[in-house]
Write a protein that holds these residues in place. Structure first.
Motif, PDB file in Angstrom:
ATOM      1  N   PHE A  44       0.845  -1.195   0.000  1.00 22.72           N
ATOM      2  CA  PHE A  44       0.000   0.000   0.000  1.00 22.72           C
ATOM      3  C   PHE A  44       0.881   1.247   0.000  1.00 22.72           C
ATOM      4  CE2 PHE A  44      -4.009  -1.833   2.315  1.00 22.72           C
ATOM      5  CZ  PHE A  44      -4.031  -2.890   1.407  1.00 22.72           C
ATOM      6  N   THR A  45       0.384   2.294  -0.653  1.00 19.67           N
ATOM      7  CA  THR A  45       1.083   3.574  -0.675  1.00 19.67           C
ATOM      8  C   THR A  45       0.080   4.691  -0.426  1.00 19.67           C
ATOM      9  OG1 THR A  45       2.679   2.734  -2.301  1.00 19.67           O
ATOM     10  CG2 THR A  45       2.552   5.119  -2.007  1.00 19.67           C
ATOM     11  N   ILE A  46       0.393   5.537   0.542  1.00 24.69           N
ATOM     12  CA  ILE A  46      -0.460   6.685   0.847  1.00 24.69           C
ATOM     13  C   ILE A  46       0.172   7.932   0.254  1.00 24.69           C
ATOM     14  CG2 ILE A  46       0.636   7.168   3.082  1.00 24.69           C
ATOM     15  CD1 ILE A  46      -2.179   7.881   4.159  1.00 24.69           C
ATOM     16  N   SER A  47      -0.663   8.820  -0.262  1.00 27.10           N
ATOM     17  CA  SER A  47      -0.158  10.062  -0.847  1.00 27.10           C
ATOM     18  C   SER A  47      -1.234  11.129  -0.705  1.00 27.10           C
ATOM     19  CB  SER A  47       0.218   9.867  -2.317  1.00 27.10           C
ATOM     20  OG  SER A  47      -0.919   9.500  -3.084  1.00 27.10           O
ATOM     21  N   ARG A  48      -0.818  12.374  -0.895  1.00 26.99           N
ATOM     22  CA  ARG A  48      -1.795  13.457  -0.798  1.00 26.99           C
ATOM     23  C   ARG A  48      -1.601  14.418  -1.954  1.00 26.99           C
ATOM     24  NH1 ARG A  48      -1.143  15.218   4.971  1.00 26.99           N
ATOM     25  NH2 ARG A  48      -2.877  16.582   4.494  1.00 26.99           N
ATOM     26  N   ASP A  49      -2.710  14.961  -2.428  1.00 30.65           N
ATOM     27  CA  ASP A  49      -2.722  15.993  -3.455  1.00 30.65           C
ATOM     28  C   ASP A  49      -3.436  17.192  -2.849  1.00 30.65           C
ATOM     29  OD1 ASP A  49      -3.165  17.680  -5.613  1.00 30.65           O
ATOM     30  OD2 ASP A  49      -3.487  16.037  -7.022  1.00 30.65           O
ATOM     31  N   ASN A  50      -2.656  18.119  -2.319  1.00 27.32           N
ATOM     32  CA  ASN A  50      -3.253  19.258  -1.625  1.00 27.32           C
ATOM     33  C   ASN A  50      -4.073  20.135  -2.570  1.00 27.32           C
ATOM     34  OD1 ASN A  50      -2.192  18.453   0.821  1.00 27.32           O
ATOM     35  ND2 ASN A  50      -0.343  19.696   0.594  1.00 27.32           N
TER      36      ASN A  50
ATOM     37  N   LYS B 280      -6.009  19.151  -4.820  1.00 21.33           N
ATOM     38  CA  LYS B 280      -7.331  18.538  -4.964  1.00 21.33           C
ATOM     39  C   LYS B 280      -7.976  18.282  -3.606  1.00 21.33           C
ATOM     40  CE  LYS B 280      -6.408  16.316  -9.411  1.00 21.33           C
ATOM     41  NZ  LYS B 280      -6.387  15.048 -10.180  1.00 21.33           N
ATOM     42  N   ASN B 281      -7.258  18.643  -2.529  1.00 19.74           N
ATOM     43  CA  ASN B 281      -7.788  18.434  -1.178  1.00 19.74           C
ATOM     44  C   ASN B 281      -8.165  16.968  -0.961  1.00 19.74           C
ATOM     45  OD1 ASN B 281      -8.075  19.887   1.217  1.00 19.74           O
ATOM     46  ND2 ASN B 281     -10.278  20.149   0.949  1.00 19.74           N
ATOM     47  N   THR B 282      -7.292  16.095  -1.421  1.00 18.91           N
ATOM     48  CA  THR B 282      -7.588  14.660  -1.424  1.00 18.91           C
ATOM     49  C   THR B 282      -6.352  13.866  -1.013  1.00 18.91           C
ATOM     50  OG1 THR B 282      -9.224  14.939  -3.191  1.00 18.91           O
ATOM     51  CG2 THR B 282      -8.356  12.724  -2.863  1.00 18.91           C
ATOM     52  N   VAL B 283      -6.604  12.794  -0.279  1.00 21.13           N
ATOM     53  CA  VAL B 283      -5.557  11.827   0.071  1.00 21.13           C
ATOM     54  C   VAL B 283      -5.927  10.502  -0.568  1.00 21.13           C
ATOM     55  CG1 VAL B 283      -4.527  10.522   1.966  1.00 21.13           C
ATOM     56  CG2 VAL B 283      -4.853  12.982   2.180  1.00 21.13           C
ATOM     57  N   TYR B 284      -4.912   9.792  -1.038  1.00 24.75           N
ATOM     58  CA  TYR B 284      -5.133   8.524  -1.732  1.00 24.75           C
ATOM     59  C   TYR B 284      -4.476   7.372  -0.972  1.00 24.75           C
ATOM     60  CZ  TYR B 284      -6.127  11.766  -5.540  1.00 24.75           C
ATOM     61  OH  TYR B 284      -6.630  12.778  -6.300  1.00 24.75           O
ATOM     62  N   LEU B 285      -5.040   6.197  -1.166  1.00 20.79           N
ATOM     63  CA  LEU B 285      -4.406   4.974  -0.688  1.00 20.79           C
ATOM     64  C   LEU B 285      -4.370   4.006  -1.862  1.00 20.79           C
ATOM     65  CD1 LEU B 285      -3.198   3.560   1.831  1.00 20.79           C
ATOM     66  CD2 LEU B 285      -5.429   2.451   2.119  1.00 20.79           C
ATOM     67  N   GLN B 286      -3.188   3.836  -2.438  1.00 19.14           N
ATOM     68  CA  GLN B 286      -3.003   2.891  -3.525  1.00 19.14           C
ATOM     69  C   GLN B 286      -2.745   1.521  -2.927  1.00 19.14           C
ATOM     70  OE1 GLN B 286      -3.149   3.340  -6.986  1.00 19.14           O
ATOM     71  NE2 GLN B 286      -2.969   1.104  -7.042  1.00 19.14           N
ATOM     72  N   MET B 287      -3.581   0.565  -3.280  1.00 21.05           N
ATOM     73  CA  MET B 287      -3.488  -0.776  -2.711  1.00 21.05           C
ATOM     74  C   MET B 287      -3.178  -1.766  -3.822  1.00 21.05           C
ATOM     75  SD  MET B 287      -6.661  -0.650  -0.001  1.00 21.05           S
ATOM     76  CE  MET B 287      -7.892  -0.797  -1.277  1.00 21.05           C
ATOM     77  N   ASN B 288      -2.025  -2.385  -3.760  1.00 22.54           N
ATOM     78  CA  ASN B 288      -1.594  -3.369  -4.746  1.00 22.54           C
ATOM     79  C   ASN B 288      -1.461  -4.742  -4.097  1.00 22.54           C
ATOM     80  OD1 ASN B 288      -1.356  -1.258  -6.653  1.00 22.54           O
ATOM     81  ND2 ASN B 288       0.779  -0.896  -6.079  1.00 22.54           N
ATOM     82  N   SER B 289      -1.386  -5.746  -4.934  1.00 26.59           N
ATOM     83  CA  SER B 289      -1.210  -7.126  -4.457  1.00 26.59           C
ATOM     84  C   SER B 289      -2.200  -7.454  -3.349  1.00 26.59           C
ATOM     85  CB  SER B 289       0.226  -7.333  -3.953  1.00 26.59           C
ATOM     86  OG  SER B 289       1.164  -7.052  -4.958  1.00 26.59           O
ATOM     87  N   LEU B 290      -3.446  -7.134  -3.598  1.00 28.68           N
ATOM     88  CA  LEU B 290      -4.477  -7.304  -2.568  1.00 28.68           C
ATOM     89  C   LEU B 290      -4.690  -8.770  -2.235  1.00 28.68           C
ATOM     90  CD1 LEU B 290      -6.868  -4.493  -3.739  1.00 28.68           C
ATOM     91  CD2 LEU B 290      -5.930  -4.729  -1.433  1.00 28.68           C
ATOM     92  N   LYS B 291      -4.998  -8.997  -0.972  1.00 24.37           N
ATOM     93  CA  LYS B 291      -5.216 -10.344  -0.447  1.00 24.37           C
ATOM     94  C   LYS B 291      -6.630 -10.430   0.133  1.00 24.37           C
ATOM     95  CE  LYS B 291      -0.384 -10.475   1.090  1.00 24.37           C
ATOM     96  NZ  LYS B 291       0.516 -10.666   2.265  1.00 24.37           N
ATOM     97  N   PRO B 292      -7.190 -11.626   0.231  1.00 28.78           N
ATOM     98  CA  PRO B 292      -8.517 -11.748   0.835  1.00 28.78           C
ATOM     99  C   PRO B 292      -8.588 -11.149   2.241  1.00 28.78           C
ATOM    100  CG  PRO B 292      -7.947 -13.759  -0.312  1.00 28.78           C
ATOM    101  CD  PRO B 292      -6.716 -12.898  -0.345  1.00 28.78           C
ATOM    102  N   GLU B 293      -7.496 -11.211   2.974  1.00 22.84           N
ATOM    103  CA  GLU B 293      -7.508 -10.653   4.333  1.00 22.84           C
ATOM    104  C   GLU B 293      -7.516  -9.130   4.363  1.00 22.84           C
ATOM    105  OE1 GLU B 293      -5.401 -12.963   3.077  1.00 22.84           O
ATOM    106  OE2 GLU B 293      -3.363 -12.697   3.892  1.00 22.84           O
ATOM    107  N   ASP B 294      -7.397  -8.495   3.203  1.00 20.60           N
ATOM    108  CA  ASP B 294      -7.545  -7.043   3.128  1.00 20.60           C
ATOM    109  C   ASP B 294      -9.013  -6.627   3.046  1.00 20.60           C
ATOM    110  OD1 ASP B 294      -4.699  -7.041   0.967  1.00 20.60           O
ATOM    111  OD2 ASP B 294      -4.737  -6.437   3.075  1.00 20.60           O
TER     112      ASP B 294
END
Length: 122
Positions: free
Chosen positions: A68-74, A76-90
């Motif tokens: 996972f990678t968190i980032s912010r775009d001030n 756009k007043n938005t924060v993102y959470l990029q989630m890769n290689s997702l697992k069922p436990e996510d």
């Protein structure tokens, strides 16, 4: 009215990716640390990631580090959470929250979104 709105959840196969967004209205995210939490059925809400307001430092739970990678775009007043290689436990409802500093517990945050469902299943 101060509000956080999450979006981007959905159904994805194991190994897939999703990008969650946390958009603010009524206030500027620049001055806040933004955390992502998740809550699976029958489990307590747990911290996933956080990005600070001061220097952009990021923090991740061990279970998502490297995926996972968190980032912010001030602008756009938005924060993102990029989630890769997702697992069922996510699989969980994911919430974003705003506070004065990154904190490991829910008590450290003042504003919460309504959550977005992420389901990882084949």
């Amino acid at each position: 009215q101060l509000q956080l709105v999450e979006s981007g959840g959905g159904l994805v196969q194991p190994g897939g990716s999703l990008r969650l967004s946390c958009a603010a209205s009524g206030f500027t995210l620049d001055y806040y640390a933004i955390g992502w939490f998740r809550q699976a059925p029958g489990k307590e809400r747990e911290g996933v990631s956080c990005i600070s307001s001061s220097d952009g430092s990021t923090y991740y739970a061990d279970s998502v580090k490297g995926r996972f990678t968190i980032s912010r775009d001030n602008a756009k007043n938005t924060v993102y959470l990029q989630m890769n290689s997702l697992k069922p436990e996510d699989t969980a409802v994911y919430y974003c929250a705003a506070g004065w500093a990154c904190a490991a517990t829910m008590n450290g945050y003042d504003y919460w979104g309504q959550g977005t469902q992420v389901t990882v299943s084949s």
